[in-house]
Design a protein around this motif. Structure first.
Motif, PDB file in Angstrom:
ATOM      1  N   ARG A  50       0.559  -4.367  -7.636  1.00  0.00           N
ATOM      2  CA  ARG A  50       1.831  -4.899  -7.136  1.00  0.00           C
ATOM      3  C   ARG A  50       2.837  -4.874  -8.279  1.00  0.00           C
ATOM      4  O   ARG A  50       2.583  -5.405  -9.360  1.00  0.00           O
ATOM      5  N   LEU A  51       3.989  -4.258  -8.033  1.00  0.00           N
ATOM      6  CA  LEU A  51       5.035  -4.144  -9.050  1.00  0.00           C
ATOM      7  C   LEU A  51       6.024  -5.296  -8.999  1.00  0.00           C
ATOM      8  O   LEU A  51       6.534  -5.732 -10.025  1.00  0.00           O
ATOM      9  N   ARG A  52       6.324  -5.753  -7.767  1.00  0.00           N
ATOM     10  CA  ARG A  52       7.350  -6.768  -7.592  1.00  0.00           C
ATOM     11  C   ARG A  52       7.069  -7.553  -6.319  1.00  0.00           C
ATOM     12  O   ARG A  52       6.598  -6.992  -5.340  1.00  0.00           O
ATOM     13  N   ALA A  53       7.375  -8.838  -6.345  1.00  0.00           N
ATOM     14  CA  ALA A  53       7.205  -9.676  -5.165  1.00  0.00           C
ATOM     15  C   ALA A  53       8.415 -10.590  -5.020  1.00  0.00           C
ATOM     16  O   ALA A  53       8.813 -11.253  -5.975  1.00  0.00           O
ATOM     17  N   THR A  54       9.025 -10.578  -3.842  1.00  0.00           N
ATOM     18  CA  THR A  54      10.117 -11.488  -3.519  1.00  0.00           C
ATOM     19  C   THR A  54       9.748 -12.201  -2.215  1.00  0.00           C
ATOM     20  O   THR A  54       8.690 -11.946  -1.647  1.00  0.00           O
ATOM     21  N   GLU A  55      10.626 -13.035  -1.725  1.00  0.00           N
ATOM     22  CA  GLU A  55      10.364 -13.709  -0.454  1.00  0.00           C
ATOM     23  C   GLU A  55      10.388 -12.743   0.715  1.00  0.00           C
ATOM     24  O   GLU A  55       9.791 -12.993   1.745  1.00  0.00           O
ATOM     25  N   SER A  56      11.107 -11.620   0.571  1.00  0.00           N
ATOM     26  CA  SER A  56      11.265 -10.709   1.709  1.00  0.00           C
ATOM     27  C   SER A  56      10.454  -9.420   1.615  1.00  0.00           C
ATOM     28  O   SER A  56      10.370  -8.685   2.602  1.00  0.00           O
ATOM     29  N   PHE A  57       9.858  -9.108   0.464  1.00  0.00           N
ATOM     30  CA  PHE A  57       9.043  -7.898   0.372  1.00  0.00           C
ATOM     31  C   PHE A  57       8.180  -7.908  -0.885  1.00  0.00           C
ATOM     32  O   PHE A  57       8.398  -8.687  -1.792  1.00  0.00           O
ATOM     33  N   GLU A  58       7.191  -6.998  -0.894  1.00  0.00           N
ATOM     34  CA  GLU A  58       6.365  -6.705  -2.070  1.00  0.00           C
ATOM     35  C   GLU A  58       6.359  -5.198  -2.262  1.00  0.00           C
ATOM     36  O   GLU A  58       6.233  -4.453  -1.293  1.00  0.00           O
ATOM     37  N   ASP A  59       6.489  -4.729  -3.502  1.00  0.00           N
ATOM     38  CA  ASP A  59       6.384  -3.309  -3.820  1.00  0.00           C
ATOM     39  C   ASP A  59       5.056  -3.052  -4.514  1.00  0.00           C
ATOM     40  O   ASP A  59       4.684  -3.787  -5.445  1.00  0.00           O
ATOM     41  N   TRP A  60       4.347  -2.022  -4.063  1.00  0.00           N
ATOM     42  CA  TRP A  60       3.037  -1.663  -4.596  1.00  0.00           C
ATOM     43  C   TRP A  60       2.998  -0.176  -4.926  1.00  0.00           C
ATOM     44  O   TRP A  60       3.629   0.639  -4.249  1.00  0.00           O
ATOM     45  N   VAL A  61       2.228   0.183  -5.950  1.00  0.00           N
ATOM     46  CA  VAL A  61       1.840   1.575  -6.199  1.00  0.00           C
ATOM     47  C   VAL A  61       0.327   1.642  -6.008  1.00  0.00           C
ATOM     48  O   VAL A  61      -0.369   0.646  -6.221  1.00  0.00           O
ATOM     49  N   TYR A  62      -0.152   2.795  -5.597  1.00  0.00           N
ATOM     50  CA  TYR A  62      -1.587   2.928  -5.359  1.00  0.00           C
ATOM     51  C   TYR A  62      -2.059   4.342  -5.647  1.00  0.00           C
ATOM     52  O   TYR A  62      -1.289   5.302  -5.637  1.00  0.00           O
ATOM     53  N   GLY A  63      -3.326   4.426  -5.927  1.00  0.00           N
ATOM     54  CA  GLY A  63      -4.003   5.700  -6.097  1.00  0.00           C
ATOM     55  C   GLY A  63      -5.335   5.613  -5.377  1.00  0.00           C
ATOM     56  O   GLY A  63      -5.929   4.534  -5.277  1.00  0.00           O
ATOM     57  N   GLY A  64      -5.774   6.725  -4.876  1.00  0.00           N
ATOM     58  CA  GLY A  64      -7.033   6.680  -4.150  1.00  0.00           C
ATOM     59  C   GLY A  64      -7.490   8.050  -3.717  1.00  0.00           C
ATOM     60  O   GLY A  64      -7.039   9.073  -4.241  1.00  0.00           O
ATOM     61  N   ALA A  65      -8.384   8.050  -2.753  1.00  0.00           N
ATOM     62  CA  ALA A  65      -8.958   9.277  -2.234  1.00  0.00           C
ATOM     63  C   ALA A  65      -9.222   9.133  -0.743  1.00  0.00           C
ATOM     64  O   ALA A  65      -9.377   8.021  -0.237  1.00  0.00           O
ATOM     65  N   ASP A  66      -9.225  10.235  -0.056  1.00  0.00           N
ATOM     66  CA  ASP A  66      -9.635  10.305   1.346  1.00  0.00           C
ATOM     67  C   ASP A  66     -10.709  11.376   1.418  1.00  0.00           C
ATOM     68  O   ASP A  66     -10.412  12.565   1.273  1.00  0.00           O
ATOM     69  N   PHE A  67     -11.949  10.958   1.603  1.00  0.00           N
ATOM     70  CA  PHE A  67     -13.044  11.908   1.697  1.00  0.00           C
ATOM     71  C   PHE A  67     -13.385  12.161   3.156  1.00  0.00           C
ATOM     72  O   PHE A  67     -13.357  11.241   3.969  1.00  0.00           O
ATOM     73  N   TYR A  68     -13.714  13.375   3.462  1.00  0.00           N
ATOM     74  CA  TYR A  68     -14.139  13.774   4.805  1.00  0.00           C
ATOM     75  C   TYR A  68     -13.048  13.584   5.842  1.00  0.00           C
ATOM     76  O   TYR A  68     -13.313  13.239   6.981  1.00  0.00           O
ATOM     77  N   GLY A  69     -11.795  13.794   5.441  1.00  0.00           N
ATOM     78  CA  GLY A  69     -10.704  13.670   6.403  1.00  0.00           C
ATOM     79  C   GLY A  69     -10.579  14.918   7.247  1.00  0.00           C
ATOM     80  O   GLY A  69     -11.021  16.002   6.862  1.00  0.00           O
TER      81      GLY A  69
END
Length: 142
Positions: A50-69
């Motif tokens: 989570r990069l930032r959190a306010t009363e009206s929103f949260e900003d997130w960055v993510y990394g991951g994988a999708d296997f067998y899609g």
């Protein structure tokens, strides 16, 4: 989820229609702080910050994988014959998302698609493997 919480999850047995088989979806989610979420869930692991959190929103960055899609579509061949084609791949992904209270939000992500297969069900000899590629996609949730 509380800070420092480790939760085991078994999301049940998912019907993986593209391969006509059952694929277990299990793992754990670890939230060491309100700013970090680690989802060690097969087949879609993800790490979020989570990069930032306010009363009206949260900003997130993510990394991951999708296997067998993949997906299966009904198609009509050039000779008029009906067939099904399944496109399977694996993906490595990086993304950014904005979450709003109640579940609404949007995201944009980019990734690397690899180990791609295109399979025709009526004639498996026509199966082929496209080259790896990049992708960009965006979406929203209401």
């Amino acid at each position: 989820w509380g800070e420092g919480q480790l939760e085991e999850e078994l999301r049940g047995i998912g019907w993986f229609a593209t391969m006509m088989a059952l694929l277990p979806m299990a793992g754990f989610v670890f939230t060491p702080s309100e700013w970090i979420r680690l989802e060690a869930m097969f087949p879609n692991p993800r790490a979020s910050l989570r990069l930032r959190a306010t009363e009206s929103f949260e900003d997130w960055v993510y990394g991951g994988a999708d296997f067998y899609g993949g997906q299966t579509w009904a198609v009509e061949r050039a000779d008029g014959a009906r067939d099904r084609v399944t496109i399977l791949d694996n993906r490595a992904v990086l993304g950014y998302e904005r979450r709003r209270p109640g579940g609404a939000g949007w995201h944009v992500e980019s990734g690397w698609v690899f180990e791609r297969d295109v399979r025709f069900h009526n004639d498996p000899s026509e199966t082929f493997t496209p080259e790896p590629t990049y992708y960009v996609r965006a979406g929203f949730t209401l």
